[in-house]
Each structure stands twice: as structure tokens, then as C-alpha cells.
Enzyme design. Structure first.
Site, PDB file in Angstrom:
ATOM      1  CG  ASP A 389      -9.832  -2.578   0.983  1.00  0.00           C
ATOM      2  OD1 ASP A 389      -9.911  -1.486   1.579  1.00  0.00           O
ATOM      3  OD2 ASP A 389     -10.770  -3.068   0.317  1.00  0.00           O
ATOM      4  CG  HIS A 390      -6.377   1.011   6.418  1.00  0.00           C
ATOM      5  ND1 HIS A 390      -6.738   0.345   7.571  1.00  0.00           N
ATOM      6  CD2 HIS A 390      -5.283   1.751   6.750  1.00  0.00           C
ATOM      7  CE1 HIS A 390      -5.927   0.666   8.554  1.00  0.00           C
ATOM      8  NE2 HIS A 390      -5.021   1.513   8.078  1.00  0.00           N
ATOM      9  NE  ARG A 391     -12.737  -0.648   0.723  1.00  0.00           N
ATOM     10  CZ  ARG A 391     -13.329  -0.945  -0.431  1.00  0.00           C
ATOM     11  NH1 ARG A 391     -14.443  -0.298  -0.791  1.00  0.00           N
ATOM     12  NH2 ARG A 391     -12.827  -1.878  -1.220  1.00  0.00           N
TER      13      ARG A 391
END
Length: 417
Positions: A389-391
Site C-alpha cells: 500500500d503506497h499510502r
């Protein structure tokens, strides 16, 4: 006084459940702690335990009916003192009357709702798990003829499977309808050609969560190739010296857990209020079922030894395949392992299992040409792909984590000791 029995909330996000079978009959005396029914949720089959004692006065939802929202009344218990009152004399007489045989059960009460031992005297009742009773009915096994191998002599599913007669092969001349009618009541034959198969609660939940994951989570992917010669040799020696055998998946889960301990920047979760950093390493393992998949979670295994981890994993996989996981055994988690190598898959990218922030996909161990210095030889190689999850997980953190897993697999002495 009447006591309402309601459809319980089983785990976070559960909104409804379905009654598979009632293990008690109307008019039967119930003690606190008795198992009233088996309930199917989108993840597992759980036993509904009576919180109060009394008499089962009325069943509102029969086994096999449509799914019931959480909180709806499914049955009513009547306190023992009220049930014994003169006004209830008729009910008492009905309770005291001999119960009809299962074959003569009234049409209003499905046979699947009646436990095998309901009509036996208390002194003759057998000690068996609900799933074992259901399987015994399906396979035509007499519970009274068995000795249980479970705790305190409890009859479990494996006892039924061992005692069941081999299923006769269907005659080739038999019509399709005849073959379908021989299936267990709870199984449904697939359409002969085409047709619509209704979604199970588990399949609907899988669909909802995966759509949510791909829509809401910005996935990115990193892959490495791991040299597995050292690990395979170490596993062979380990299994020869131990009183149990360890699978390659046991070692992969151990490496993923240790690496997460080493790279805590991946042991995180996105929330609207901020980044949640997990205080321990909880690893999920995807388990394929006949009608979907489920992800039991190994708790606090960042520093676990191989034996403890493999034992916990074996127990959870067994519960998952029998549909007996409790919500706390499959909810949450830091990261999931999805291994399709046993199906011959070389490489794939998996979808993150919310609310986690990463999933590690493992392919098959392949014999292929590898470069050693200036030489080419045959080696064993496995592909690993991290979906993150790049967040909350940056590319560099994901790369460090994947490198840590690779290092542990390629240097098994650091993993096993």
C-alpha cells in the site's frame, strides 16, 4: 420469563448469519453453555452457545432458511420456573411424550435441524462434535458404534471418515437426476452444462473486500528471485534430524515474520487518523477452501522458533479447512503470505487483504540456469512478489523488506538458529 436468542455478531463487519442446524429441539431443557445451533457466517461455521438456562420454547428461524440479520430473534428460551407453571402444563406433557423417530419427523421441522442423539435417552447419548454429527448423518454412520479419538473420547470428523463405507461408484446408466439425489443434503451438484450458481456468503465477502482493496488501495509491486539451494538442503537435513517434517511454506512464513521484525516500516496500517504501527508481528496465511479462501493469522511470531510457528500454522490451517476458525483467528494481521507454488505457478502478484498494507506472493521453486561468478549451472529459484500500500509503505521500505526475506531464505542458518 422469556429470553430471546438473537443472531450474534461474529467478528468485525459481520451483518448476518445462516443457521445450518439446530442441535436442540423445542421443549428441550437447556443449560447455560449448551450448544443450541450451528451458524454459518461469511468466514466460518460457529457454534451458538446458550448464555442462559431454561426450556427451548420456540424456534423462529429454521435450519436452512435465508440469512438472518445480526440482532434478529431466532429462538425463545423460557425460564425453567415459568415453563413448569400450570399454564404451561400442555408444553410439559408434550416434552414428556416420547419423541418420534427422525424418519417420522413432521415436515415443518427439517431433518437437518435434528441432532442424531436428540431422541436418545441421556444415558445413551454419545459425545460428538456438531460437525461430526452432521457428517455421520450424511455418510450413514452410527455414532453409537464408534469410539472417539478426540479429547475425553469425543467423536470428531476423522472418526466418522474412517468408519464411513466407501462410496459406491455411480452406475454409468443412471440418469443425472438419480446421481444428484445421492449427494448429501447440504451439497449441491454443479450444473451439468452452464447455469447460474448462487454466491455463497464467503464468495460475496471475498468479492466485496477485493473490490474495496483494488479501488481504495494504491498497490505497487516489487519482485525478487531467491536462490533456494541452501534452504532446500537445510530443510532436508532438518527433517531427517527432527521428529516432525517442516514444509517449505513453514520456512517461508518464518522468513516473512523475521523480516517484518527487521523492517518495521512495513509493519504498518493506513488509517484516516494516521499511520498505525503494529506492536507485534501477526502473519496471515492464505488457505484455499472448496468455496473460496480464508486467511488465518499467526499471532506474535516475529521472534518465534520454527517448531512453534509450524505447530501454530498447522493447527490454524486445520481449523480453517474445517470451517472452525474463530473471528480472532482470522481478523487483523500485519501481512499475508499467498503461496501458489504447489499449483505450479511461477510468479504472480496478489491483492492486498484489507486492512493490511502488504501481501507476499510466492511462486514455485524451479530448476533453471543460474549464474555463479563466470559459470552457469542449474539451481533452484523461487520468485517472490510484494504488493504494498503506497499510502503507508514507500518503495524503499518495501525493497528493504523484500531484501530481508531474500537474505533469510538464501542464508538459512540465520533463519533456523
Amino acid at each position: 420469563m422469556d429470553i430471546n436468542v438473537v443472531m450474534p455478531a461474529i467478528g468485525a463487519g459481520t451483518t448476518q448469519g445462516k443457521i445450518l442446524q439446530w442441535l436442540k429441539q423445542t421443549g428441550e431443557t437447556i443449560r447455560a453453555g449448551d450448544i443450541l445451533a450451528e451458524i454459518e457466517t461469511d468466514k466460518a461455521v460457529i457454534e451458538l452457545e446458550a448464555l442462559d438456562g431454561g426450556v427451548l420454547h420456540r424456534i423462529h428461524v429454521e435450519a436452512g432458511d435465508a440469512e438472518v440479520p445480526v440482532g434478529d430473534v431466532i429462538a425463545v428460551l423460557r425460564a425453567a420456573s415459568a415453563a413448569a407453571a400450570p399454564a404451561e402444563a400442555g408444553a410439559d406433557l408434550a416434552r414428556a411424550a416420547p419423541a418420534p423417530a427422525v424418519e417420522a419427523a413432521p415436515a415443518a421441522l427439517p431433518q437437518a435441524a435434528m441432532p442424531a442423539a436428540v431422541n436418545e435417552p441421556a444415558s445413551l447419548r454419545v459425545f460428538a462434535s456438531p460437525s461430526a454429527r452432521r457428517l455421520a448423518r450424511e455418510l450413514g454412520v452410527d455414532l453409537c458404534s464408534l469410539s472417539g479419538s478426540g479429547p475425553a473420547g469425543r467423536i470428531v470428523r476423522v472418526d466418522i471418515e474412517r468408519a464411513a463405507p466407501p462410496a459406491p461408484a455411480p452406475a454409468t446408466s443412471a440418469p443425472a437426476a438419480s446421481r444428484a439425489s445421492s449427494l448429501p443434503a447440504q451439497a449441491s451438484a454443479p450444473p451439468a452444462s452452464g447455469g447460474l450458481t448462487p454466491h455463497t456468503p464467503m464468495r460475496r465477502t471475498i468479492a466485496r473486500r477485493l473490490v474495496q482493496s483494488k479501488q481504495d488501495i494504491p498497490h505497487f509491486y516489487l519482485s525478487v528471485q531467491c536462490r533456494m539451494d541452501g534452504l532446500l538442503a537445510a530443510r532436508t537435513r532438518l527433517n531427517a534430524a527432527q521428529d516432525r517434517r517442516y514444509s517449505l511454506n513453514d520456512l517461508l512464513v518464518l522468513a516473512a515474520a523475521r523480516a517484518l521484525q527487521q523492517v518495521p516500516d512495513v509493519n504498518v496500517q493506513w488509517t484516516e487518523g494516521g499511520t498505525l504501527r503494529h506492536g507485534q508481528v501477526d502473519i496471515g496465511v492464505a488457505v484455499a477452501l472448496d468455496d473460496g479462501l480464508i486467511t488465518p493469522v499467526l499471532r506474535d511470531v516475529g521472534q518465534a522458533g520454527l517448531r512453534a510457528l509450524a505447530g501454530q500454522l498447522s493447527d490454524l490451517v486445520d481449523l480453517a479447512r474445517r470451517g472452525r476458525l474463530r473471528p480472532e483467528q482470522y481478523e487483523g494481521g500485519s501481512l499475508t503470505i499467498s503461496n501458489l507454488g504447489m499449483y505450479g505457478v511461477h510468479e504472480f502478484a496478489a491483492i492486498i487483504n484489507p486492512p493490511q498494507s502488504a501481501i507476499l506472493a510466492a511462486g514455485a521453486v524451479l530448476r533453471q540456469p543460474v549464474v555463479d561468478g563466470d559459470e552457469i549451472r542449474i539451481g533452484n529459484v523461487m520468485s517472490l512478489t510484494l504488493s504494498a500500500d503506497h499510502r503507508v509503505v514507500d518503495g524503499a521500505a518495501g525493497a528493504r523488506y523484500l531484501a530481508a526475506v531474500q537474505n533469510l531464505l538464501e542464508n538459512p542458518i540465520e533463519l533456523i538458529l
